[in-house]
Motif scaffolding. Structure first.
Motif, PDB file in Angstrom:
ATOM      1  N   ASN A  20     -59.036  14.643  -4.270  1.00  0.00           N
ATOM      2  CA  ASN A  20     -59.814  14.169  -3.132  1.00  0.00           C
ATOM      3  C   ASN A  20     -59.060  13.033  -2.467  1.00  0.00           C
ATOM      4  OD1 ASN A  20     -62.074  15.850  -3.168  1.00  0.00           O
ATOM      5  ND2 ASN A  20     -63.091  14.617  -4.709  1.00  0.00           N
ATOM      6  N   TYR A  21     -59.341  12.822  -1.208  1.00  0.00           N
ATOM      7  CA  TYR A  21     -58.743  11.728  -0.448  1.00  0.00           C
ATOM      8  C   TYR A  21     -59.840  10.804   0.035  1.00  0.00           C
ATOM      9  CZ  TYR A  21     -54.029  13.500  -0.513  1.00  0.00           C
ATOM     10  OH  TYR A  21     -52.772  13.873  -0.938  1.00  0.00           O
ATOM     11  N   ARG A  22     -59.499   9.540   0.153  1.00  0.00           N
ATOM     12  CA  ARG A  22     -60.435   8.521   0.626  1.00  0.00           C
ATOM     13  C   ARG A  22     -60.082   8.118   2.048  1.00  0.00           C
ATOM     14  NH1 ARG A  22     -59.688   4.564  -4.555  1.00  0.00           N
ATOM     15  NH2 ARG A  22     -60.916   5.794  -6.014  1.00  0.00           N
ATOM     16  N   VAL A  23     -61.110   7.958   2.858  1.00  0.00           N
ATOM     17  CA  VAL A  23     -60.945   7.353   4.181  1.00  0.00           C
ATOM     18  C   VAL A  23     -61.370   5.908   4.017  1.00  0.00           C
ATOM     19  CG1 VAL A  23     -61.628   7.390   6.606  1.00  0.00           C
ATOM     20  CG2 VAL A  23     -61.439   9.544   5.330  1.00  0.00           C
ATOM     21  N   ILE A  24     -60.462   5.002   4.323  1.00  0.00           N
ATOM     22  CA  ILE A  24     -60.672   3.582   4.055  1.00  0.00           C
ATOM     23  C   ILE A  24     -60.709   2.802   5.369  1.00  0.00           C
ATOM     24  CG2 ILE A  24     -59.729   1.540   2.899  1.00  0.00           C
ATOM     25  CD1 ILE A  24     -58.327   3.574   0.995  1.00  0.00           C
ATOM     26  N   LEU A  25     -61.780   2.053   5.539  1.00  0.00           N
ATOM     27  CA  LEU A  25     -61.935   1.162   6.685  1.00  0.00           C
ATOM     28  C   LEU A  25     -61.289  -0.171   6.329  1.00  0.00           C
ATOM     29  CD1 LEU A  25     -63.286   0.507   9.456  1.00  0.00           C
ATOM     30  CD2 LEU A  25     -65.285  -0.239   8.132  1.00  0.00           C
ATOM     31  N   LEU A  26     -60.415  -0.646   7.216  1.00  0.00           N
ATOM     32  CA  LEU A  26     -59.721  -1.922   7.004  1.00  0.00           C
ATOM     33  C   LEU A  26     -60.318  -2.988   7.908  1.00  0.00           C
ATOM     34  CD1 LEU A  26     -56.105  -0.461   7.136  1.00  0.00           C
ATOM     35  CD2 LEU A  26     -57.475  -0.900   5.094  1.00  0.00           C
ATOM     36  N   ASN A  27     -60.291  -4.210   7.441  1.00  0.00           N
ATOM     37  CA  ASN A  27     -60.767  -5.327   8.254  1.00  0.00           C
ATOM     38  C   ASN A  27     -59.825  -5.522   9.435  1.00  0.00           C
ATOM     39  OD1 ASN A  27     -62.237  -7.593   9.060  1.00  0.00           O
ATOM     40  ND2 ASN A  27     -60.931  -8.959   7.893  1.00  0.00           N
ATOM     41  N   ASP A  28     -60.388  -5.844  10.585  1.00  0.00           N
ATOM     42  CA  ASP A  28     -59.582  -6.199  11.748  1.00  0.00           C
ATOM     43  C   ASP A  28     -60.310  -7.289  12.526  1.00  0.00           C
ATOM     44  OD1 ASP A  28     -61.333  -5.097  13.855  1.00  0.00           O
ATOM     45  OD2 ASP A  28     -60.757  -3.152  13.056  1.00  0.00           O
ATOM     46  N   ASN A  29     -59.618  -7.869  13.459  1.00  0.00           N
ATOM     47  CA  ASN A  29     -60.196  -8.972  14.223  1.00  0.00           C
ATOM     48  C   ASN A  29     -60.638  -8.573  15.622  1.00  0.00           C
ATOM     49  OD1 ASN A  29     -59.807 -10.865  12.167  1.00  0.00           O
ATOM     50  ND2 ASN A  29     -57.658 -11.113  12.741  1.00  0.00           N
ATOM     51  N   LEU A  87     -60.652   2.033  15.399  1.00  0.00           N
ATOM     52  CA  LEU A  87     -60.889   1.374  14.112  1.00  0.00           C
ATOM     53  C   LEU A  87     -59.593   1.384  13.313  1.00  0.00           C
ATOM     54  CD1 LEU A  87     -64.343   2.796  12.952  1.00  0.00           C
ATOM     55  CD2 LEU A  87     -63.866   0.784  14.335  1.00  0.00           C
ATOM     56  N   GLU A  88     -59.433   0.375  12.483  1.00  0.00           N
ATOM     57  CA  GLU A  88     -58.291   0.321  11.578  1.00  0.00           C
ATOM     58  C   GLU A  88     -58.688   1.062  10.304  1.00  0.00           C
ATOM     59  OE1 GLU A  88     -55.267  -0.995  12.159  1.00  0.00           O
ATOM     60  OE2 GLU A  88     -55.904  -1.533  14.192  1.00  0.00           O
ATOM     61  N   VAL A  89     -58.086   2.224  10.072  1.00  0.00           N
ATOM     62  CA  VAL A  89     -58.402   3.043   8.911  1.00  0.00           C
ATOM     63  C   VAL A  89     -57.120   3.580   8.279  1.00  0.00           C
ATOM     64  CG1 VAL A  89     -60.718   3.749   9.626  1.00  0.00           C
ATOM     65  CG2 VAL A  89     -58.772   5.070  10.390  1.00  0.00           C
ATOM     66  N   SER A  90     -57.253   4.005   7.019  1.00  0.00           N
ATOM     67  CA  SER A  90     -56.150   4.663   6.340  1.00  0.00           C
ATOM     68  C   SER A  90     -56.749   5.746   5.447  1.00  0.00           C
ATOM     69  CB  SER A  90     -55.330   3.668   5.514  1.00  0.00           C
ATOM     70  OG  SER A  90     -56.122   3.143   4.450  1.00  0.00           O
ATOM     71  N   ILE A  91     -55.873   6.639   4.954  1.00  0.00           N
ATOM     72  CA  ILE A  91     -56.310   7.609   3.956  1.00  0.00           C
ATOM     73  C   ILE A  91     -55.357   7.535   2.777  1.00  0.00           C
ATOM     74  CG2 ILE A  91     -57.468   9.204   5.535  1.00  0.00           C
ATOM     75  CD1 ILE A  91     -55.070  11.030   5.342  1.00  0.00           C
ATOM     76  N   GLU A  92     -55.904   7.800   1.603  1.00  0.00           N
ATOM     77  CA  GLU A  92     -55.084   7.802   0.390  1.00  0.00           C
ATOM     78  C   GLU A  92     -55.728   8.721  -0.637  1.00  0.00           C
ATOM     79  OE1 GLU A  92     -56.745   4.028  -2.166  1.00  0.00           O
ATOM     80  OE2 GLU A  92     -55.150   3.646  -0.739  1.00  0.00           O
ATOM     81  N   PRO A  93     -54.908   9.266  -1.545  1.00  0.00           N
ATOM     82  CA  PRO A  93     -55.482  10.122  -2.585  1.00  0.00           C
ATOM     83  C   PRO A  93     -56.352   9.304  -3.528  1.00  0.00           C
ATOM     84  CG  PRO A  93     -53.065  10.104  -2.708  1.00  0.00           C
ATOM     85  CD  PRO A  93     -53.468   9.180  -1.616  1.00  0.00           C
ATOM     86  N   GLU A  94     -57.425   9.931  -3.993  1.00  0.00           N
ATOM     87  CA  GLU A  94     -58.287   9.296  -4.967  1.00  0.00           C
ATOM     88  C   GLU A  94     -57.581   9.296  -6.315  1.00  0.00           C
ATOM     89  OE1 GLU A  94     -62.995   9.555  -5.625  1.00  0.00           O
ATOM     90  OE2 GLU A  94     -61.928  11.412  -6.038  1.00  0.00           O
TER      91      GLU A  94
END
Length: 95
Positions: A20-29, A87-94
């Motif tokens: 599975n992969y995760r969609v990750i929300l990153l903090n931004d200003n 939005l600042e996002v990334s994806i990575e494998p779980e």
């Protein structure tokens, strides 16, 4: 001449499920909490406003928040949709 058809059966322990992969929300200003909420509820199925608000605050306070986990192709689609909202996002494998 007759042909014999052999069926291969999977050997237990040799096949691995796709990760599975995760969609990750990153903090931004530059995005407001409200914009993040609207974007998450618009693009992530089943995302409530309350959950979106909690995830936006988590990203703001802790730097990251996992907003969705599942198959790679779907994660890539959500990544692109959220990026289109700036939005600042990334994806990575779980792991």
């Amino acid at each position: 001449m007759s042909l014999e058809i052999l069926e291969k059966k999977p050997v237990a322990g040799k096949t691995k499920p796709y990760p599975n992969y995760r969609v990750i929300l990153l903090n931004d200003n530059h995005n407001t909490i409200e914009h993040i909420e609207v974007s998450l509820t618009k693009h992530i199925p089943g995302m409530s406003s309350d959950k979106a608000h909690q995830l936006a605050l988590k990203a703001r306070n802790e730097g990251v928040a996992i907003v969705w986990t599942g198959p790679k192709e779907v994660a890539e689609m959500y990544y692109e949709l959220l990026k289109s909202e700036r939005l600042e996002v990334s994806i990575e494998p779980e792991v």
